[in-house]
Scaffold this active site. Sequence first.
Site, PDB file in Angstrom:
ATOM      1  CG  ASP A   1     -13.630   2.059   3.275  1.00 39.97           C
ATOM      2  OD1 ASP A   1     -13.750   2.556   4.408  1.00 39.97           O
ATOM      3  OD2 ASP A   1     -13.328   0.871   3.084  1.00 39.97           O
TER       4      ASP A   1
ATOM      5  CE  LYS B   1     -15.369  -1.646   3.038  1.00 42.35           C
ATOM      6  NZ  LYS B   1     -14.275  -1.923   3.926  1.00 42.35           N
TER       7      LYS B   1
ATOM      8  CG  HIS C   1     -19.963  -6.962   6.452  1.00 40.83           C
ATOM      9  ND1 HIS C   1     -18.809  -6.988   5.689  1.00 40.83           N
ATOM     10  CD2 HIS C   1     -19.602  -6.451   7.657  1.00 40.83           C
ATOM     11  CE1 HIS C   1     -17.815  -6.502   6.406  1.00 40.83           C
ATOM     12  NE2 HIS C   1     -18.267  -6.160   7.600  1.00 40.83           N
TER      13      HIS C   1
ATOM     14  CB  SER D   1     -15.582   1.766   6.687  1.00 39.63           C
ATOM     15  OG  SER D   1     -14.758   0.763   6.166  1.00 39.63           O
TER      16      SER D   1
HETATM   17  N1  URA Z   1     -14.354  -3.392   8.370  1.00 37.45           N
HETATM   18  C1  URA Z   1     -14.409  -2.415   7.443  1.00 37.45           C
HETATM   19  O1  URA Z   1     -14.568  -2.681   6.263  1.00 37.45           O
HETATM   20  N2  URA Z   1     -14.258  -1.142   7.850  1.00 37.45           N
HETATM   21  C2  URA Z   1     -14.075  -0.800   9.145  1.00 37.45           C
HETATM   22  O2  URA Z   1     -13.962   0.368   9.429  1.00 37.45           O
HETATM   23  C3  URA Z   1     -14.030  -1.811  10.097  1.00 37.45           C
HETATM   24  C4  URA Z   1     -14.168  -3.115   9.684  1.00 37.45           C
END
Ligand code: URA
Length: 448
Positions: A179, A205, A100, A201
């Site tokens: 989220d 995921k 990520h 957040s």
């Molecule tokens: N990307 C995300 O998925 N969440 C955030 O809060 C910031 C960047």
Amino acid sequence: MSQPADAPTQKTAQKTEPHDAVEVIAAKRDRHELTDSQIDWVVDAFTRGAVADEQMSALAMAVLLNGMGRREISRWTAAMIASGERLDFSGLSRPTADKHSTGGVGDKITLPLAPLVAACGVAVPQLSGRGLGHTGGTLDKLEAIPGWRAALSNDEMLAQLEDVGAVVCAAGSGLAPADKKLYALRDVTGTVEAIPLIASSIMSKKIAEGTGALVLDVKVGTGAFMKTREDAEELARTMVDLGTDAGVRTVALLTEMSTPLGLTAGNALEVRESVEVLAGGGPRDVVDLTLALAREMLAAAGREDVDPADALADGRAMDVWRRMIAAQGGDPSAELPVARHTHEVRADADGVLTRLDAMAVGLAAWRLGAGRARAGESVQAGAGVELRAKPGDAVRSGDVLAVLHTDTPERFDRALAALEGGWDVAPAGAASSPGVAPAVDVVLDRIG
Ligand code: URA
């Protein structure tokens, strides 16, 4: 009209809730730690609509101002995961690793990285998003390829992971719906920047996605979310702790984002550059970062014995790329879209390019049509900025520094305004003076 005696009034309905929103907001406002029960309740109640948007906004602001401890962030993340489904890759014949990035200008690394890691025997399930603002989205880039589709069912995703080894697709709405709802609120209430909320957040995921190992690319610099090294480190440590606590082998690299990655920012332009990397060429910083992240992903998945540079050099990564694109309906041999109009930006002095600001280039690409201002808008596949020089390069007055691409030439003026003041050219003799940029390594640190 009076209510029948046994009708549930709003008051009695509220009494069935174990907490109320004002109590939770006031606790965080007064710098108390939230209890596990308060956190579980407020995330769940917000998801089902029993906590109002304005109450959750107030709580998000209290978190931004007063922070959260490790236990609170971990529990908040778990509550967001529990709001939706979890994927399970344990039936696959190979280990899984994902990456990520917190987002940067010209960050196309997922495109060469996913097939490269898959070519080395580790499956890569990449659930990605679309871009909003000055950083581009991976799905927007891949959609520049004729025929390619982002939406896959969970079964299609699993089948492709087993067969090809790499999938980049849209995250379904079933993963961490809390989220999704909270991010939309944060976006309009000035609370995106809270590190506990960013970390929970992203990690909710990724943990719900079910990857066995995770490598985080935390960007730092003018073109990144985190402008300072200190903030980037705090975000990286928080996310590494969350992943580790959840049983996901997690490491983070802090990487440079004061200048754009590679020589392109824009959807089709970035696909073209990624294919160059897969063909054994491409800009050095893109190749270096791709290999650094691939090594971390392989090591986290227990395959530190494999050198990804071999799979890049001998064409195995390119083979997986072609299969990965074709499996999602794309034609890997098709011509990529090209913008209808271009405009050259030229140097006005001889010397060395000492600064090329990532945010200026990202904004210019966005204004040319590569990105969107509001969710749901379409983007131009061919739009963006092609750089002809990077910091450290010698330039002469009149040399082309960048080429702007768009289908709508009325956008050039605003793109040029974004680039104004975005670069410096210093006299060549000043190469050793303070303020002249040395060649920078893209990887700044490793955490985990
Ligand atoms: N990307 C995300 O998925 N969440 C955030 O809060 C910031 C960047």
